[in-house]
Design a protein around this motif. Structure first.
Motif, PDB file in Angstrom:
ATOM      1  N   PHE A 165       0.841  -1.203   0.000  1.00 25.08           N
ATOM      2  CA  PHE A 165       0.000   0.000   0.000  1.00 25.08           C
ATOM      3  C   PHE A 165       0.870   1.245   0.000  1.00 25.08           C
ATOM      4  CE2 PHE A 165      -2.115   3.388   2.470  1.00 25.08           C
ATOM      5  CZ  PHE A 165      -3.237   3.592   1.688  1.00 25.08           C
ATOM      6  N   HIS A 166       0.406   2.271  -0.729  1.00 24.47           N
ATOM      7  CA  HIS A 166       1.063   3.576  -0.678  1.00 24.47           C
ATOM      8  C   HIS A 166       0.022   4.647  -0.427  1.00 24.47           C
ATOM      9  CE1 HIS A 166       2.417   7.412  -2.624  1.00 24.47           C
ATOM     10  NE2 HIS A 166       3.344   7.219  -1.701  1.00 24.47           N
ATOM     11  N   ALA A 167       0.256   5.461   0.579  1.00 25.14           N
ATOM     12  CA  ALA A 167      -0.654   6.560   0.904  1.00 25.14           C
ATOM     13  C   ALA A 167      -0.281   7.794   0.094  1.00 25.14           C
ATOM     14  CB  ALA A 167      -0.604   6.869   2.395  1.00 25.14           C
ATOM     15  N   SER A 168      -1.141   8.176  -0.836  1.00 23.49           N
ATOM     16  CA  SER A 168      -0.937   9.430  -1.569  1.00 23.49           C
ATOM     17  C   SER A 168      -1.235  10.626  -0.675  1.00 23.49           C
ATOM     18  CB  SER A 168      -1.855   9.465  -2.799  1.00 23.49           C
ATOM     19  OG  SER A 168      -1.634   8.352  -3.620  1.00 23.49           O
ATOM     20  N   PRO A 185       5.423   9.788  -4.263  1.00 22.47           N
ATOM     21  CA  PRO A 185       4.505  10.794  -4.807  1.00 22.47           C
ATOM     22  C   PRO A 185       4.793  11.098  -6.263  1.00 22.47           C
ATOM     23  CG  PRO A 185       6.243  11.859  -3.560  1.00 22.47           C
ATOM     24  CD  PRO A 185       6.469  10.377  -3.408  1.00 22.47           C
ATOM     25  N   LEU A 186       3.794  11.647  -6.925  1.00 23.47           N
ATOM     26  CA  LEU A 186       3.941  12.176  -8.274  1.00 23.47           C
ATOM     27  C   LEU A 186       3.766  13.688  -8.213  1.00 23.47           C
ATOM     28  CD1 LEU A 186       1.911   9.564 -10.345  1.00 23.47           C
ATOM     29  CD2 LEU A 186       4.405   9.735 -10.119  1.00 23.47           C
ATOM     30  N   ALA A 190      -3.831  23.550  -3.538  1.00 29.71           N
ATOM     31  CA  ALA A 190      -3.260  22.543  -4.427  1.00 29.71           C
ATOM     32  C   ALA A 190      -4.239  21.394  -4.626  1.00 29.71           C
ATOM     33  CB  ALA A 190      -1.962  22.004  -3.840  1.00 29.71           C
ATOM     34  N   PRO A 191      -4.200  20.766  -5.787  1.00 24.05           N
ATOM     35  CA  PRO A 191      -5.068  19.607  -6.031  1.00 24.05           C
ATOM     36  C   PRO A 191      -4.667  18.422  -5.153  1.00 24.05           C
ATOM     37  CG  PRO A 191      -3.516  19.893  -7.831  1.00 24.05           C
ATOM     38  CD  PRO A 191      -3.359  21.097  -6.950  1.00 24.05           C
ATOM     39  N   GLU A 192      -5.502  17.400  -5.161  1.00 27.16           N
ATOM     40  CA  GLU A 192      -5.262  16.198  -4.365  1.00 27.16           C
ATOM     41  C   GLU A 192      -3.909  15.578  -4.701  1.00 27.16           C
ATOM     42  OE1 GLU A 192      -7.021  11.780  -4.790  1.00 27.16           O
ATOM     43  OE2 GLU A 192      -8.538  13.298  -4.347  1.00 27.16           O
ATOM     44  N   PRO A 193      -3.113  15.235  -3.680  1.00 26.38           N
ATOM     45  CA  PRO A 193      -1.823  14.587  -3.947  1.00 26.38           C
ATOM     46  C   PRO A 193      -2.008  13.250  -4.665  1.00 26.38           C
ATOM     47  CG  PRO A 193      -1.984  15.278  -1.646  1.00 26.38           C
ATOM     48  CD  PRO A 193      -3.350  15.425  -2.240  1.00 26.38           C
ATOM     49  N   GLY A 196      -4.089  12.824 -11.723  1.00 28.43           N
ATOM     50  CA  GLY A 196      -4.896  13.975 -11.340  1.00 28.43           C
ATOM     51  C   GLY A 196      -6.028  14.288 -12.298  1.00 28.43           C
ATOM     52  N   LEU A 197      -6.884  15.203 -11.862  1.00 27.20           N
ATOM     53  CA  LEU A 197      -8.060  15.583 -12.639  1.00 27.20           C
ATOM     54  C   LEU A 197      -7.765  16.687 -13.649  1.00 27.20           C
ATOM     55  CD1 LEU A 197     -10.722  15.622  -9.776  1.00 27.20           C
ATOM     56  CD2 LEU A 197     -10.420  13.874 -11.543  1.00 27.20           C
ATOM     57  N   ARG A 198      -6.672  17.420 -13.427  1.00 24.05           N
ATOM     58  CA  ARG A 198      -6.354  18.546 -14.301  1.00 24.05           C
ATOM     59  C   ARG A 198      -5.300  18.150 -15.328  1.00 24.05           C
ATOM     60  NH1 ARG A 198      -5.860  23.161  -9.538  1.00 24.05           N
ATOM     61  NH2 ARG A 198      -7.810  22.607  -8.468  1.00 24.05           N
ATOM     62  N   ARG A 199      -5.440  18.711 -16.518  1.00 21.76           N
ATOM     63  CA  ARG A 199      -4.573  18.318 -17.632  1.00 21.76           C
ATOM     64  C   ARG A 199      -3.099  18.553 -17.323  1.00 21.76           C
ATOM     65  NH1 ARG A 199      -2.747  21.357 -21.956  1.00 21.76           N
ATOM     66  NH2 ARG A 199      -2.256  20.211 -23.860  1.00 21.76           N
ATOM     67  N   TYR A 200      -2.773  19.703 -16.742  1.00 24.38           N
ATOM     68  CA  TYR A 200      -1.363  20.000 -16.487  1.00 24.38           C
ATOM     69  C   TYR A 200      -0.784  19.048 -15.448  1.00 24.38           C
ATOM     70  CZ  TYR A 200      -2.350  22.277 -11.985  1.00 24.38           C
ATOM     71  OH  TYR A 200      -2.730  22.534 -10.694  1.00 24.38           O
TER      72      TYR A 200
END
Length: 257
Positions: A67-70, A95-96, A104-107, A130-134
């Motif tokens: 398991f990895h916690a984002s 992390p990414l 900031a968006p969700e890690p 992520g949800l955003r293109r960038y």
């Protein structure tokens, strides 16, 4: 013949509003996969009753778990897991790229395990982009880089799978497809099928990408009555064979972040 399955379980919250890790496990068990990649798991979070969902599902399936916690807040965690009943070893979890600061968006993160299937070490990486293109483009560039897919230990055969939040027309998908093959496209005599939303799937955003030594035999978007309500995503299962790779013996040492 090995089977691998990817499934965004949406913290085990069904489209009927019921929380049930057991139901998720039942959906998976019906297809007898050797390896399972799960996204959106809650671990000890108050909103889902403090259950370690990753452990509960692994225990129900008789599998070991990585398991990895984002996302981590105090004792509460949220992230991705790789489950298997085959010999396996965690290679890397980390992390990414994403935004910084209060808004900031969700890690996001990724998880890499080496799983021995029929005497061959298969490098399995799962992620939830992520949800955003960038965000997705930065995350894909990271996955393609020296920390992940271009790392010397990430050698054939390789399977990258998860919820990419990216359709086949997106730049993020196309960058990944330029390095690895989309299992749904590689499958013989099979039309690619969507996985989201589960009740009336219209979007193909859950993917499995495979390296050249992975021969895809069959791909199935699981549409059982239970799968349609257990999460807002349908599971995607890939049945495959690993073709011989000359002189190949992948390193199974832990990779530092």
């Amino acid at each position: 013949m090995p089977r691998i399955l990817t499934y965004n379980v949406r913290r085990c919250l069904g489209t009927d509003g019921r929380l049930s890790p057991g139901r998720i496990a039942d959906v998976i068990a019906a297809y007898e996969p050797d390896v399972v990649a799960l996204q959106e798991l809650d671990v000890r979070r108050a909103r889902t009753g403090g259950i370690d969902q990753a452990h509960a599902i692994a225990q129900a399936l008789g599998m070991q778990m990585h398991f990895h916690a984002s996302l981590r807040v105090m004792e509460e965690e949220y992230g991705n897991a790789i489950l298997t009943h085959r010999p396996s070893q965690l290679i890397k979890a980390g992390p990414l790229p994403g935004g910084m600061g209060r808004l900031a968006p969700e890690p996001r993160g990724a998880l890499w395990a080496s799983v021995n299937l029929g005497g061959t070490d298969v490098q399995v990486i799962t992620t939830h982009l992520g949800l955003r293109r960038y965000e997705r483009l930065a995350q894909v560039d990271c996955l393609l880089g020296p920390q992940w897919l271009s790392h010397r230990a990430c050698r054939e055969p390789v399977i990258l799978l998860g919820d990419f939040n990216a359709s086949p027309r997106s730049r993020a998908y196309q960058r990944l497809a330029s390095r690895l093959r989309d299992a749904q496209v590689a499958a013989p005599h099979r039309r690619a099928v969507p996985t989201f939303p589960s009740r009336l799937p219209l979007l193909r955003i859950d993917h499995a990408f495979v390296s050249h030594s992975v021969h895809v035999v069959r791909v199935e978007s699981i549409r059982s009555p239970a799968a349609r309500v257990a999460s807002d995503h349908l599971p995607l299962m890939v049945e495959f064979q690993v073709m011989p790779v000359r002189g190949q013996r992948a390193s199974v040492a832990h990779v530092r972040s």
